[in-house]
Design an enzyme around this catalytic site. Structure first.
Site, PDB file in Angstrom:
ATOM      1  N   GLU A 120       0.828  -1.207   0.000  1.00 37.87           N
ATOM      2  CA  GLU A 120       0.000   0.000   0.000  1.00 37.87           C
ATOM      3  C   GLU A 120       0.866   1.262   0.000  1.00 37.87           C
ATOM      4  O   GLU A 120       0.819   2.085   0.914  1.00 37.87           O
ATOM      5  CB  GLU A 120      -0.954  -0.009   1.208  1.00 37.87           C
ATOM      6  CG  GLU A 120      -1.960  -1.145   1.137  1.00 37.87           C
ATOM      7  CD  GLU A 120      -2.950  -1.184   2.314  1.00 37.87           C
ATOM      8  OE1 GLU A 120      -2.774  -0.399   3.254  1.00 37.87           O
ATOM      9  OE2 GLU A 120      -3.872  -1.997   2.284  1.00 37.87           O
ATOM     10  N   GLU A 143      -6.312  -7.926  -0.845  1.00 41.48           N
ATOM     11  CA  GLU A 143      -6.829  -7.996   0.524  1.00 41.48           C
ATOM     12  C   GLU A 143      -8.329  -7.720   0.473  1.00 41.48           C
ATOM     13  O   GLU A 143      -8.741  -6.641   0.051  1.00 41.48           O
ATOM     14  CB  GLU A 143      -6.159  -6.959   1.440  1.00 41.48           C
ATOM     15  CG  GLU A 143      -4.651  -7.094   1.531  1.00 41.48           C
ATOM     16  CD  GLU A 143      -4.020  -6.118   2.534  1.00 41.48           C
ATOM     17  OE1 GLU A 143      -4.776  -5.406   3.222  1.00 41.48           O
ATOM     18  OE2 GLU A 143      -2.776  -6.067   2.599  1.00 41.48           O
TER      19      GLU A 143
END
Ligand SMILES: [Zn+2]
Ligand SMILES: [Zn+2]
Ligand SMILES: [Zn+2]
Lengths: 652, 652, 652
Positions: free
Chosen positions: A142, A316
């Protein structure tokens, strides 16, 4: 296919084999590992301890699981920070060093950290690049999360000065480009340039935009080098990154994704809904708090697909309540399965759940997993089993690549423009873009996100919610398409260097449409005026432009005073105001119909999407609903009577 | 008895004698002095000027007044700050030094300041320890007020590292205890540990909890040393401290009070109501703005009594409008008397008013006193006369100590847990605890606050609003009691080191009850679901746990979906959700009745309390009210017809 | 007369001649230039490049335009900051240096900057002081804008210490004056005094007030020196400054204006309305968002006139949407003309518009001009033409100076008092003053703003919305007038050094009125009590004082409990509470009538003003309105039937 995020270092080695066995039994294909494990892979400088990771991989491989390996660079260890204190970023709001103790504690402009990050990436890639169980790589984690793109450090400032030198060549050119004469802000040399923070009042917007471009470039440079290293040592393995939304990264995600095989997304519908709709009243807020807004997952899925123009992964997927939103409700029963299918319907090839088992410690111990801390299966577990069983009934890959007739053009530069110069507090770039997307989805349309560099020839309807800075390439793309191209307000309102176009707004668009923006007003969020369109009355609000048009211009909608609010010239439509969703839906519905694009009339909480041979129906409401017009379809999953939070899949 | 706070150094010496005479005429017993007088007692280093204080004490003693002496350590003088700049704390939010210019400008971890504070305390105690007029001592003033417990100074960091070393022994143990592997947060040594602030995103909650425990310990260590010094030099004198609420101190007030003779409290009902009910709507807010919430004073009184399990003092009682709340209304006529009697009813032995005469300068010049700046008596003055006359009719000490059948278990550790990991923004530890207390008071019950270490054998109903971290001692106390013990949600939800219990919530409580918390959701403040209890429908809100229970568990209340929300096993009740006050009152009323505890049905703004032979009735409403069922009682003060803001005292 | 702000350095020299020609054609008289041009006048230290400015002036002069020259000190160039880094101020909230990159990046206490600012001023004044085209000078620009009066720099601290030494003489005097004994805050020497920021909790209000007085003095000292320099070199030219409201400057604008020929004001009605009414509900907010509040321009005009007791200039008049408010709506059609006429009606001699052409770059590119970026005339252009044509019909100068019968006494010291010690969050000094002004304007009265030093003998009604600190001069002025003098609450509530008066409030006023303020309460914004006046019921809110009055005092209004709320003694009226506008209007209307002052009953959105032989009527509503009682008047402009956003001018 399905996968899972797994952290063997968080659990006793004695548990690994059982975990792997259960993953296989759940019929998962992929396991992502090693993401945050640097302190366990190199506990002290140069002292590598890969043996445990070798064993973990072997344990997973023994059950036939395919491994995605991560570079652990999002969490540099404490000893590295002690060695290179300059690797820490400096907060652009407070001037404080952003310290160790959580994650992402590094400055993209730190040469020391860049070198160390590439070193550990190379060591890992060398060791595991050709490991037969490892099928792909994830870079970092991320990137840019927690507002880590900008930094006010000395490293960042020095790099910014060099970036300016490279971009502008001479300081005179920079001063001219930024209009620094305005308040005697002229810089005598590149070395005298500051970061655009900590000034007495607002900084020059051109300066701010340059710094955002620079900061984005630093993230991309860092990432590109890492991708190169992995590719060098891991032939035949895919390389991807788990993105967060471009609106959060302050980075040009299109450019960041350029060298990847495909883009991945980390999907947390409830947390994002909680934050995005924080201003909603009780009833509105409650309505979607346990389902997420019906367009909120697909909005990001379609964006992610657009980054590489490739099918994507969910790296995710939220499996239950999380820990990080302001409020963290439980998903309604069935939502894990529904969200998974929304991802597949919009082009996902794989959905990985985060995480196998809920962590028993540290920052995310309130974040659900497929299994609870005591290893019992959580509510999500049987939903994953259900998805896998249903997946077996379809062959999704066969029908790819996808083709959509409707495109939305998005750029991060234009988000920056409206953040730097909001002009009205009610103008939120991400809400403006989302409103257009929402309207298209209410019409049942699939939406392809594209960058301005992408050809528009394959589409029939192109929506540009806003594009203050327009490139020549995009003008050329507009000229080359027969699609109807709809521009929202602010389009063409700025030059490349964030100046006001000398020919007024919409600037370069004037080469395609004979209109001028004569003045702009912004209104408070709660205030609206009226908009007349097709004999009905709608709302004009927040951002309202006064247009000067030539006599022969077609006026599609008018303001309360009769002046033009939406105009059309050839295949281009310019919308000079923000409006209510009803208006946007009506306008886009009309334009779609004119292009022969089929739209749908669906219940408010039902959405549809198509992929290959299949059409999907999703019900976000808590009551069952019957969908008209699908009586004769061949249903692979479900039927035209959708249960509460249910879905159905039919042959098209 | 009654007392007063007096600052002779604020007034001309020529006025002291008249002040003392008037204090005697008002029939005050105690005078507290010297609290902030350091700069007048030691104007330059080592240059002591006690003569004026001698004369002030003599003047008071000459009128028969008993003196409480204070250590002046809350306000170190400027010259000391110049001598030891490191004595200043560092703000944990901004990183800025918290400078001189107001009060409490010291760091509990500064060795220099600790030494100097003990020096001045010793000098004072030596000089005045056996002075016949001085009957007791107050340490410092409102320790930890203004968020002064935590500090990010170098001194604090170094002390924290040593504290960690002492607690964990080895760095491996610490890393394990905190789960530092999670994001590669492992520390190589104790010297590398940071304060849990200024990280890129949230710190590890275990790290944060350790720092709060450490910070609390530093306050206690500082205070204990001061108490020792006073005791050494002032034999036979009591030592107390004027506490502010534990929710404000970030310190374990139970431990802080351990060496005191009794605890004192500074009572400001209007200011606290103004802050606590800041979110209330107009009507709600106005209702109690001039009376304080009916349970708000006693809530803190009962807590203060619990610190030492002794009757307590009010060291500072609000006498009129104050200066420090967001809005500062005037108390309704009669409230000064009413508040005083509420204190006596809940176990106060002495009520001191703050302050004798309103200050004419500096920060608190808008804070009322018993006398105005021009020495005229303020509205509170005749109310104090009235209280003294009424006190003469009772003999309160004779009937002590108090005994209550209902206990509430409170701890500061558990406040820290919910502050560190709020999980839902609507979860406020102090509101949760207050709601349970409020429900018990609506039932007319007296409430004893106890620490988890306190035996529960004397009680019949024990309420634990929340206790995420449960000690073995508390489990043993639960086992040893026949009381009904009611646990609110989150109880047992964390291990001692702030990890998730491997057997799930309620963790250690599972040794007493066969239940498991399967998942947790948090909801926005304005959203609620339903709760079914005893055939009625109530509200479940904010924090909602899904329970796994064994088949034979008694389900007392159910969620909207029929799943268990309140369960009972033997004498233990577990409430898995927060609820509305009506629900809490109904549940506790039922459980009290089952234990044969008499509850009362009183008008909404009337409260009752018992002490010794007396029962007290208080009317917080602006209209007179008649109390049914008290017709035949023998009233010492008032009658069963309470006037607006009136009270009555009857023999039980 | 009319004028314009022009920045030749922002445009190609080839455009100057045409611009000047068009300015002449628009019949503008004045052009203000060079305001922010330092970096172009002295691109490197000592290297002056005035030739371009010479040519610009010549170009303007060639068209008969008169030039106002500015000192460019609001925007020091980057090289100067590099030479003298200490010239930057330090933010008093964050402790951060307020850096280069916008404007006003200098510390009024920096000796280096002061010397450099005077040097460039002198160089400019020497070169252009006797230039025949230059008729006047503007100093700096909007002094103190962006909160630049206070600074926590080392320079400011050192200067503050010296200022204290000069004011108080001895440190003992200072400690006594500030009441530093209160919390042992006594300073051992002037060198130990801090800035009143960064303390643990609130600073001593006397300390804060002293720092504000000092900071204001520094601005004035800086400015006075600059005025002297200009006067020395520019004989016969006027010197003015373009003020922002005193409520924003933290500077005593009366003192700042002392050496000027007249004061000027920068008038932005929409931006100010947007900020001032941010809390208003939708309908209220929308009502004036495109007109500005009807009293909001004149409120500042009358203040500006009061600074020098001279007719004033509008140096910058908003010509369309601006860029800097939270929302930036478009003015309604006609408002530019209406605002211009409001300025003339209230005593402006000249109105200059900001700016000639909208800037195409930098911070203000969204700020409208009379011409758009493409040089087309904006909506304001024909309105300016209209104003000029109408001006020709009047001869405004002939009838000056103005004389008003109603005065309002304002001071910046008293704003500081209520900011430093707000006591209730609902007490806003600027709102309190505005409410009184608004009430007077609803009555159709012209209002002269005066400082407390100004004689009150010429007035019949004097309103003092609040004056906590009252000078002996003001008491003498009150004694010397026969006017009715109305005091709002808080008047006389503080001594000169911010202590509580030993004789209670209203302090020195007690020499004129036999009343005492016994207590004060503050209420939340949304809460009110009742007020009885003349048989009607009004609202008492926010700030409420309990009065002690002698028996023979006339009570004009009473609280809900019958106690006095407004009292009168001789020609003085004391209002002990804030109230609703209806009450204030009723009270002032009654008092005006008693003094034989004619008031008007006008529609809610209509305002009137008189100047010399003329009476003006302004309609802020979107509908036409007919004004009764003006049927027989001789109208120069318009008629007694006002159009939407229209105005009329009649002979008195
Ligand atoms: Zn609408
Ligand atoms: Zn309820
Ligand atoms: Zn009213």
């Amino acid at each position: 296919m399905l996968g899972i995020c797994y952290y063997p270092e968080h659990w006793a080695e004695s548990q690994w084999a059982q975990d792997a066995k259960e993953m296989r039994e759940l019929r998962l294909t992929y396991v992502r590992i090693a993401e945050f494990a640097w302190s366990r892979l190199e506990p002290t400088a140069g002292n590598y301890t890969f043996e445990w990771l070798d064993r973990a991989i072997d344990t997973l491989a023994a059950e036939g699981l395919k491994v995605i390996m991560c570079t652990p660079t999002a969490t540099p260890p404490r000893w590295l920070v002690e060695q290179y204190p300059d690797m820490l970023a400096v907060d652009v709001n407070t001037g404080l060093v952003r310290g160790f103790g959580s994650r992402r504690h590094y400055d993209f402009s730190s040469e020391d950290y860049r070198r160390e990050a590439m070193r550990i990436s190379a060591v890992l890639a060398e060791r595991y690049g050709t490991h037969p169980a490892i099928v792909g790589w994830q870079t970092d984690n991320e990137l840019a999360c927690h507002d880590t793109t900008p930094s006010a450090s000395d490293s960042a400032l020095a790099a910014f000065q060099r970036w300016c030198e490279a971009r502008y060549g001479s300081i005179e050119t920079l001063n001219e480009a930024w209009g620094n004469v305005f308040w005697s802000m002229e810089y005598p040399s590149f070395d005298s340039i500051d970061v655009p923070y900590f000034a007495v009042t607002e900084a020059n917007p051109s300066h701010s935009l340059a710094f955002r471009r620079f900061s984005s470039d630093q993230v991309i440079k860092f990432h590109d080098e890492m991708v190169d290293i992995i590719r060098q040592h891991a032939p035949g393995r895919f390389v991807t990154h788990n993105f967060i939304p471009m609106s959060d990264t302050q980075t040009d995600n299109y450019a960041l994704a350029r060298n990847l095989d495909f883009a991945s997304f980390d999907n947390y519908p409830l947390g994002r809904t909680d934050l995005f709709f924080a201003g909603a009243d009780t009833a509105q807020f409650k309505r979607y708090m346990r389902t997420g807004h019906p367009d909120f997952s697909s909005y990001y899925f379609d964006q992610t697909r657009g980054l590489c123009q490739q099918n994507f992964w969910i790296m995710e997927q939220q499996p239950g309540p999380v820990n990080w939103a302001v409020h963290n409700p439980r998903p309604e029963p069935g939502m894990i399965a529904l969200w998974s299918w929304v991802a597949f319907a919009h082009g996902a090839d794989t959905v990985c759940y985060f995480r196998w088992r809920q962590a028993a410690f540290a920052q995310e111990q309130m974040h659900a997993g497929l299994k609870r801390v005591d290893n019992s299966p959580s509510a999500a577990y049987p939903e994953v089993q259900q998805v896998k069983a249903e997946l077996d009934k379809l062959n999704i890959e066969l029908n790819d690549p996808l083709h959509y007739r409707v495109a939305m053009v998005s750029t991060t530069t234009n988000q920056w423009v409206s953040e730097i110069e909001q002009q009205g507090q009610s103008y939120h770039h991400e809400k403006v873009e989302f409103e257009y997307y929402h309207a298209l989805r209410l019409l049942g349309l699939n939406v392809a996100f594209v960058s301005p560099d992408h050809s528009l020839q394959d589409f029939d309807l192109v929506v540009v919610p806003t594009m203050p800075i327009i490139s020549d390439t995009f003008i050329a793309n507009c000229k080359a398409t027969n699609a109807t191209v709809v521009f929202g307000p602010r389009s063409g309102a700025k030059t490349e260097e964030f100046q006001y176009p000398r020919n007024l707004g919409p600037g370069k668009l004037q080469s395609l449409m004979p209109i001028k923006v004569l003045s702009v007003e912004t209104l408070r969020e709660d205030i609206s005026e009226t908009l007349h369109f097709e004999g009905e009355t709608f709302h004009s609000n927040r951002w309202r432009e006064e247009l000067g048009v030539e006599e022969n211009t077609e006026v599609m909608a008018q303001y309360e005073n009769g002046k033009p609010a939406v105009v059309r010239h050839n295949n281009l439509v310019y919308v000079a105001t923000l409006g209510c969703v009803d208006f946007t839906k009506s306008l886009l519905g009309k334009l779609a119909a004119e292009q022969g694009i089929t739209t749908f009339i669906l219940p408010e909480d039902v959405r549809t999407a198509e992929r290959g041979d299949y059409r999907f129906l999703f019900n976000y409401a808590g009551e069952p609903v019957r969908i008209d017009g699908f009586e004769d379809k061949e249903f692979i999953v479900g039927s035209n009577e959708l249960s509460a939070y249910g879905y159905a899949i039919t042959k098209r």
